[in-house]
Design an enzyme around this catalytic site. Sequence first.
Site, PDB file in Angstrom:
ATOM      1  N   ASP A 231       0.608  -0.671  -0.065  1.00 29.54           N
ATOM      2  CA  ASP A 231       0.307  -0.157   0.032  1.00 29.54           C
ATOM      3  C   ASP A 231       0.894   1.323  -0.100  1.00 29.54           C
ATOM      4  O   ASP A 231       1.927   0.888   0.480  1.00 29.54           O
ATOM      5  CB  ASP A 231      -0.683  -0.420   0.725  1.00 29.54           C
ATOM      6  CG  ASP A 231      -0.436  -0.123   2.609  1.00 29.54           C
ATOM      7  OD1 ASP A 231       0.694   0.222   2.447  1.00 29.54           O
ATOM      8  OD2 ASP A 231      -1.025  -0.879   2.913  1.00 29.54           O
TER       9      ASP A 231
ATOM     10  N   ASN B 280      -7.638  -2.878  13.512  1.00 29.68           N
ATOM     11  CA  ASN B 280      -9.100  -3.225  13.194  1.00 29.68           C
ATOM     12  C   ASN B 280      -9.276  -4.724  12.646  1.00 29.68           C
ATOM     13  O   ASN B 280     -10.735  -4.624  11.893  1.00 29.68           O
ATOM     14  CB  ASN B 280      -9.569  -2.120  12.875  1.00 29.68           C
ATOM     15  CG  ASN B 280      -9.209  -1.550  12.070  1.00 29.68           C
ATOM     16  OD1 ASN B 280      -8.221  -2.843  11.329  1.00 29.68           O
ATOM     17  ND2 ASN B 280      -9.682  -0.562  11.294  1.00 29.68           N
TER      18      ASN B 280
ATOM     19  N   HIS C 216      -7.583  -4.835  10.131  1.00 28.84           N
ATOM     20  CA  HIS C 216      -6.926  -4.358   8.375  1.00 28.84           C
ATOM     21  C   HIS C 216      -5.630  -4.974   8.508  1.00 28.84           C
ATOM     22  O   HIS C 216      -5.235  -5.585   8.923  1.00 28.84           O
ATOM     23  CB  HIS C 216      -7.215  -2.565   7.933  1.00 28.84           C
ATOM     24  CG  HIS C 216      -6.198  -2.458   8.776  1.00 28.84           C
ATOM     25  ND1 HIS C 216      -6.300  -1.493   9.377  1.00 28.84           N
ATOM     26  CD2 HIS C 216      -4.881  -2.583   8.641  1.00 28.84           C
ATOM     27  CE1 HIS C 216      -5.049  -0.628   9.476  1.00 28.84           C
ATOM     28  NE2 HIS C 216      -3.659  -1.030   8.776  1.00 28.84           N
TER      29      HIS C 216
ATOM     30  N   GLU D  80     -10.026  -2.353   4.929  1.00 29.16           N
ATOM     31  CA  GLU D  80     -10.267  -1.739   6.780  1.00 29.16           C
ATOM     32  C   GLU D  80     -11.375  -2.227   6.210  1.00 29.16           C
ATOM     33  O   GLU D  80     -11.922  -3.097   5.825  1.00 29.16           O
ATOM     34  CB  GLU D  80     -11.147  -0.145   6.433  1.00 29.16           C
ATOM     35  CG  GLU D  80      -9.841   0.761   6.181  1.00 29.16           C
ATOM     36  CD  GLU D  80      -9.438   0.914   7.909  1.00 29.16           C
ATOM     37  OE1 GLU D  80      -9.114  -0.249   8.453  1.00 29.16           O
ATOM     38  OE2 GLU D  80      -8.363   2.355   8.095  1.00 29.16           O
TER      39      GLU D  80
HETATM   40  C1  GLP Z   1      -0.567   0.005   8.374  1.00 31.05           C
HETATM   41  C2  GLP Z   1      -0.645  -1.006   7.299  1.00 31.05           C
HETATM   42  C3  GLP Z   1      -0.537  -2.418   7.183  1.00 31.05           C
HETATM   43  C4  GLP Z   1      -0.142  -2.333   8.430  1.00 31.05           C
HETATM   44  C5  GLP Z   1      -0.512  -1.689   9.442  1.00 31.05           C
HETATM   45  C6  GLP Z   1       0.448  -1.704  11.557  1.00 31.05           C
HETATM   46  O1  GLP Z   1      -1.751   0.564   8.583  1.00 31.05           O
HETATM   47  N1  GLP Z   1      -0.804  -0.768   6.435  1.00 31.05           N
HETATM   48  O2  GLP Z   1      -0.232  -3.101   5.872  1.00 31.05           O
HETATM   49  O3  GLP Z   1       0.131  -4.194   8.864  1.00 31.05           O
HETATM   50  O4  GLP Z   1      -0.779  -0.879   9.876  1.00 31.05           O
HETATM   51  O5  GLP Z   1       0.833  -1.694  11.401  1.00 31.05           O
HETATM   52  P1  GLP Z   1       2.027  -1.453  13.049  1.00 31.05           P
HETATM   53  O6  GLP Z   1       2.746  -2.572  12.008  1.00 31.05           O
HETATM   54  O7  GLP Z   1       2.986  -0.377  13.255  1.00 31.05           O
HETATM   55  O8  GLP Z   1       1.292  -2.086  13.970  1.00 31.05           O
END
Ligand code: GLP
Length: 237
Positions: A67, A136, A138, A143
């Site tokens: 992303d 959540n 995702h 989402e």
């Molecule tokens: C973001 C990214 C996701 C990732 C998520 C968790 O939203 N788009 O790909 O998995 O954060 O992030 P973290 O590893 O910092 O908890």
Amino acid sequence: MKWIEVKTYEEMSRIAAELFIKQLKANPKSVLGLATGGTPVGLYELLVAEVKANRLSFKDVTTFNLDEYVGLPQENSASYWMYMHDTLFNHIDIKEENIHLPNGVAPNLHAECSAYDKRIAAEGGIDLQLLGIGVNGHIGFNEPGTPFDSLTHVVELTESTRTENAIYFEEGAEMPTHAITMGIQSIMNAKEIVLLAFGERKLEAMEKLKEGKLTEDFPASQLTTHDNITIIYGGTK
Ligand code: GLP
């Protein structure tokens, strides 16, 4: 579904690194799906160390990131392009032309999305897809409510995700409202998936995933239908 429970963040990163090293040894021309966020930093550090020690090479590897924020140019310090270069790409022998992230400032975002899935297909699909998970549920930026058959698309970020990710933005910087993300189907198309989750704030999501109830309200639940997925997780950080 293979579940590996770990005690420490380091252990999670090491087991994940072993999976990536095994993949690259078996096929030096692998196509990798990569993720951002805090979770994979330890894994990327280990991969960098392997390359620096001349035990691993990315010279024939192709990568696709999950992303990117809409409206952030590559050079913005909070772009995922910048994160990936700072954390991994600038320290390994990957060819710049083999690196792919969605272009969040493309003039036609929808054309950019469909071109992204085509580029992945043209490379023969993703061999090994790395995933983190949002609190959540995702995955990527899919989402709750995202159709399971979604391909790469533009999403509006939820308030919870924007709050979660605000820490990656400089003080006073405007947090984007939209992102481009590989869809749930684009992720499921990967031949193998490894999902990493660590820390107390991810516990609830891990429990839901374990319950295994398929629902678009919890995007990660679709992963339970993948036939080659490893989940490496631990409770406290
Ligand atoms: C973001 C990214 C996701 C990732 C998520 C968790 O939203 N788009 O790909 O998995 O954060 O992030 P973290 O590893 O910092 O908890």
